[in-house]
Design a protein around this motif. Structure first.
Motif, PDB file in Angstrom:
ATOM      1  N   ASP A 327       0.758  -1.189   0.171  1.00 50.75           N
ATOM      2  CA  ASP A 327      -0.075   0.080  -0.114  1.00 50.75           C
ATOM      3  C   ASP A 327       0.909   1.282   0.113  1.00 50.75           C
ATOM      4  O   ASP A 327       0.690   2.387  -0.674  1.00 50.75           O
ATOM      5  CB  ASP A 327      -0.793  -0.083   1.304  1.00 50.75           C
ATOM      6  N   LEU A 328       1.898   1.123   0.734  1.00 49.77           N
ATOM      7  CA  LEU A 328       2.820   2.544   0.795  1.00 49.77           C
ATOM      8  C   LEU A 328       3.551   2.655  -0.684  1.00 49.77           C
ATOM      9  O   LEU A 328       3.794   3.681  -0.896  1.00 49.77           O
ATOM     10  CB  LEU A 328       4.074   2.155   1.825  1.00 49.77           C
ATOM     11  N   GLY A 329       3.840   1.671  -1.175  1.00 47.31           N
ATOM     12  CA  GLY A 329       4.621   1.544  -2.406  1.00 47.31           C
ATOM     13  C   GLY A 329       3.751   2.250  -3.394  1.00 47.31           C
ATOM     14  O   GLY A 329       4.011   3.103  -4.272  1.00 47.31           O
ATOM     15  N   GLU A 330       2.308   1.819  -3.631  1.00 49.53           N
ATOM     16  CA  GLU A 330       1.403   2.321  -4.538  1.00 49.53           C
ATOM     17  C   GLU A 330       1.198   3.991  -3.957  1.00 49.53           C
ATOM     18  O   GLU A 330       1.097   4.791  -5.107  1.00 49.53           O
ATOM     19  CB  GLU A 330       0.113   1.594  -4.229  1.00 49.53           C
ATOM     20  N   SER A 331       1.034   4.194  -2.958  1.00 51.39           N
ATOM     21  CA  SER A 331       1.036   5.563  -2.606  1.00 51.39           C
ATOM     22  C   SER A 331       2.290   6.442  -3.001  1.00 51.39           C
ATOM     23  O   SER A 331       2.083   7.288  -3.348  1.00 51.39           O
ATOM     24  CB  SER A 331       0.884   5.581  -0.935  1.00 51.39           C
ATOM     25  N   MET A 332       3.462   5.847  -2.800  1.00 50.35           N
ATOM     26  CA  MET A 332       4.654   6.507  -3.273  1.00 50.35           C
ATOM     27  C   MET A 332       4.728   6.788  -4.684  1.00 50.35           C
ATOM     28  O   MET A 332       4.954   7.666  -5.284  1.00 50.35           O
ATOM     29  CB  MET A 332       5.785   5.545  -2.968  1.00 50.35           C
ATOM     30  N   ILE A 333       4.026   5.752  -5.454  1.00 48.24           N
ATOM     31  CA  ILE A 333       4.032   5.875  -7.109  1.00 48.24           C
ATOM     32  C   ILE A 333       3.057   7.107  -7.375  1.00 48.24           C
ATOM     33  O   ILE A 333       3.195   8.128  -8.147  1.00 48.24           O
ATOM     34  CB  ILE A 333       3.630   4.609  -7.849  1.00 48.24           C
ATOM     35  N   LYS A 334       1.671   6.971  -6.684  1.00 49.94           N
ATOM     36  CA  LYS A 334       0.831   8.004  -6.950  1.00 49.94           C
ATOM     37  C   LYS A 334       1.234   9.390  -6.136  1.00 49.94           C
ATOM     38  O   LYS A 334       0.690  10.538  -7.136  1.00 49.94           O
ATOM     39  CB  LYS A 334      -0.530   7.701  -6.168  1.00 49.94           C
ATOM     40  N   ARG A 335       2.080   9.458  -5.482  1.00 49.76           N
ATOM     41  CA  ARG A 335       2.396  10.851  -4.857  1.00 49.76           C
ATOM     42  C   ARG A 335       3.584  11.427  -6.177  1.00 49.76           C
ATOM     43  O   ARG A 335       3.362  12.583  -6.258  1.00 49.76           O
ATOM     44  CB  ARG A 335       3.098  10.894  -3.715  1.00 49.76           C
ATOM     45  N   ASP A 336       4.489  10.449  -6.501  1.00 48.57           N
ATOM     46  CA  ASP A 336       5.294  10.967  -7.743  1.00 48.57           C
ATOM     47  C   ASP A 336       4.426  11.536  -8.917  1.00 48.57           C
ATOM     48  O   ASP A 336       4.719  12.524  -9.590  1.00 48.57           O
ATOM     49  CB  ASP A 336       6.184   9.750  -7.846  1.00 48.57           C
ATOM     50  N   LEU A 337       3.588  10.817  -9.183  1.00 51.08           N
ATOM     51  CA  LEU A 337       2.249  11.329 -10.185  1.00 51.08           C
ATOM     52  C   LEU A 337       1.657  12.266  -9.945  1.00 51.08           C
ATOM     53  O   LEU A 337       1.141  12.984 -10.920  1.00 51.08           O
ATOM     54  CB  LEU A 337       1.826  10.043 -10.644  1.00 51.08           C
ATOM     55  N   GLY A 338       1.383  12.717  -8.814  1.00 46.77           N
ATOM     56  CA  GLY A 338       0.426  13.820  -8.324  1.00 46.77           C
ATOM     57  C   GLY A 338      -0.884  13.398  -8.637  1.00 46.77           C
ATOM     58  O   GLY A 338      -1.601  14.098  -8.760  1.00 46.77           O
ATOM     59  N   ILE A 339      -1.434  12.309  -8.221  1.00 46.97           N
ATOM     60  CA  ILE A 339      -2.812  11.910  -8.422  1.00 46.97           C
ATOM     61  C   ILE A 339      -3.331  11.176  -7.024  1.00 46.97           C
ATOM     62  O   ILE A 339      -2.424  10.713  -6.282  1.00 46.97           O
ATOM     63  CB  ILE A 339      -2.933  10.786  -9.556  1.00 46.97           C
ATOM     64  N   LYS A 340      -4.446  11.137  -6.958  1.00 51.88           N
ATOM     65  CA  LYS A 340      -5.052  10.512  -5.691  1.00 51.88           C
ATOM     66  C   LYS A 340      -5.519   9.037  -5.898  1.00 51.88           C
ATOM     67  O   LYS A 340      -5.132   8.140  -5.175  1.00 51.88           O
ATOM     68  CB  LYS A 340      -6.363  11.125  -5.240  1.00 51.88           C
ATOM     69  N   ASP A 341      -5.930   8.745  -7.177  1.00 55.27           N
ATOM     70  CA  ASP A 341      -6.323   7.277  -7.605  1.00 55.27           C
ATOM     71  C   ASP A 341      -5.789   7.107  -8.956  1.00 55.27           C
ATOM     72  O   ASP A 341      -5.550   7.953  -9.509  1.00 55.27           O
ATOM     73  CB  ASP A 341      -7.793   7.170  -7.653  1.00 55.27           C
ATOM     74  N   MET A 342      -5.438   5.735  -9.177  1.00 57.84           N
ATOM     75  CA  MET A 342      -5.211   5.100 -10.288  1.00 57.84           C
ATOM     76  C   MET A 342      -6.021   5.232 -11.330  1.00 57.84           C
ATOM     77  O   MET A 342      -5.874   5.529 -12.710  1.00 57.84           O
ATOM     78  CB  MET A 342      -4.376   3.929 -10.433  1.00 57.84           C
ATOM     79  N   GLY A 343      -7.269   5.082 -11.004  1.00 56.59           N
ATOM     80  CA  GLY A 343      -8.445   5.250 -12.090  1.00 56.59           C
ATOM     81  C   GLY A 343      -9.707   5.522 -11.202  1.00 56.59           C
ATOM     82  O   GLY A 343      -9.908   5.942 -10.181  1.00 56.59           O
ATOM     83  N   THR A 344     -10.896   5.486 -12.103  1.00 59.71           N
ATOM     84  CA  THR A 344     -12.297   5.487 -11.833  1.00 59.71           C
ATOM     85  C   THR A 344     -13.090   4.300 -11.886  1.00 59.71           C
ATOM     86  O   THR A 344     -14.492   4.615 -11.721  1.00 59.71           O
ATOM     87  CB  THR A 344     -12.740   6.976 -12.153  1.00 59.71           C
ATOM     88  N   LEU A 345     -12.544   3.387 -12.234  1.00 56.66           N
ATOM     89  CA  LEU A 345     -13.429   2.437 -12.790  1.00 56.66           C
ATOM     90  C   LEU A 345     -14.238   1.457 -11.646  1.00 56.66           C
ATOM     91  O   LEU A 345     -15.582   1.220 -11.892  1.00 56.66           O
ATOM     92  CB  LEU A 345     -12.585   1.221 -13.247  1.00 56.66           C
ATOM     93  N   LEU A 346     -13.654   1.688 -10.385  1.00 57.81           N
ATOM     94  CA  LEU A 346     -14.704   1.166  -9.258  1.00 57.81           C
ATOM     95  C   LEU A 346     -15.121   2.007  -8.338  1.00 57.81           C
ATOM     96  O   LEU A 346     -14.482   2.575  -7.741  1.00 57.81           O
ATOM     97  CB  LEU A 346     -13.727   0.266  -8.385  1.00 57.81           C
TER      98      LEU A 346
END
Length: 377
Positions: A327-346
């Motif tokens: 979860d922290l690794g994914e949060s690190m990626i999203k912070r680097d990209l400047g986004i809250k979620d990877m998508g809106t499908l769900l």
């Protein structure tokens, strides 16, 4: 208007002021200003002596300031020009009126919980049904999740960083990786991973060389991060009790996330990693460990052949650690990209990758411990 109403200038040898013609000029009177009717002239009073500046220190002309009834009339006034009396400048503070106590604010989860629960239950039904009816269908569910996750990841990389990781070889190679892991085991998964990385390198050669290195690096990372880690779920499924192993893996990961959320939301005060994920707390991590260890002991004792409760305690501890790190690794990626979620499908969850973040790194951990504890058959 006739001249008689305002008077005329005195003739030669006449001294006086201009008055009404009916009364004639008053001899010996001092010259005066503009003519007034007799009653009005008796009511006039001398102009007050005023200071040079305006009464209030403003930008008005002197005569306008002097005409103000609130301005100073004499020079011996106790306050200075341009300043109000002390009691006017600094009035006594009035006691504050008692204010009603603010209503306590309820903690917010930050997401639509009803939608999140509904989507979670729906996904759970699909997964469990495919897992215990036809294993091949569940492999197809994994492959679809992998392809959608790759699409979300590569799309965000291009939108936010301008990195063009080739999606076509990643999607084809990722699906093949999952199928190869189920059919040929770990050896098939490694071969599919190598071929996918090679396909990424070749596919990117069809475009200009600018940015080649960062594009293929991101492509190889995506191939490892999403489909290769997901292949370990297919490897668990190949065992005789594979469906129960996969179910244990899913339950422990979900329970770990739920325990972290519930305990952290209620008791969380100390941040776990504020620079990466400000919402996570140390208390939430303890909740994840506690919930996962108890669930692990129950699952290993009652769901897994030849499993033991103490093995479940260790399995639950490992799942809580790997799920939190994922979860922290994914949060690190999203912070680097400047986004809250990877998508809106769900709805209520974000995208597929926002649900796979803790599952992907946990899959190899559970697979390995299952092999160590009860074997791979």
């Amino acid at each position: 208007m006739s001249d008689s109403s305002w008077g005329a200038p005195p003739s030669a040898g006449q001294a006086g002021y201009w008055g009404p013609t009916a009364g004639g000029p008053v001899q010996g009177a001092a010259p005066a200003g503009p003519a007034y009717d007799a009653p009005e002239a008796q009511q006039t009073r001398p102009m007050p002596i005023v200071p040079d500046g305006p009464a209030f220190g403003g930008d008005q002309d002197d005569d306008r300031g002097a005409a103000r009834p609130s301005g100073p009339l004499f020079r011996d006034e106790t306050f200075q020009t341009g300043h109000l009396p002390a009691e006017t400048q600094n009035p006594e503070p009035m006691p504050d009126a008692p204010q009603p106590a603010p209503a306590p604010q309820k903690k917010s989860a930050g997401r639509d919980l009803s939608a999140a629960i509904g989507v979670g239950v729906g996904l759970g039904v699909v997964i469990v049904a495919s897992l215990f009816i036809v294993k091949a269908v569940f492999v197809g569910v994994i492959a679809v999740a992998v392809v959608v996750g790759l699409w979300e990841l590569t799309s965000r990389l291009q939108e936010r960083k301008g990195i063009k990781a080739p999606l076509v070889p990643l999607a084809v190679g990722g699906a093949a990786m999952v199928v190869a892991g189920y059919v040929r085991g770990a050896e098939g998964a490694w071969v599919a991973m190598a071929l996918t990385a090679l396909a990424v390198l070749v596919w990117r050669m069809t475009e200009p060389p600018e940015g080649y290195l960062k594009d293929v690096t991101a492509g190889v990372f995506a191939a490892f991060y999403v489909p290769f880690l997901a292949t370990f779920v297919a490897l668990m499924l190949t065992a005789e009790d594979g469906s129960w192993r996969v179910l244990t893996f899913l339950l422990l990961t979900v329970v770990s996330d739920t325990g972290a959320y519930a305990v952290g939301w209620r008791f969380g005060k100390h941040k776990l990693a504020p620079r990466i994920s400000p919402g996570k707390t140390r208390e939430g991590l303890l909740g994840a460990v506690l919930f996962a260890m108890v669930s692990g002991a129950l699952c290993m004792q009652f769901l897994i052949d030849e499993g033991s409760w103490w093995q479940g305690l260790l399995l639950g501890l490992a799942v809580a650690a790997s799920a939190t790190l994922g979860d922290l690794g994914e949060s690190m990626i999203k912070r680097d990209l400047g986004i809250k979620d990877m998508g809106t499908l769900l709805p209520g969850h974000g995208g597929i990758m926002d649900r796979l973040d803790s599952l992907l790194p946990t899959a190899p951990v559970v697979w390995l411990l299952m092999v160590v504890f009860v074997g791979s058959a």
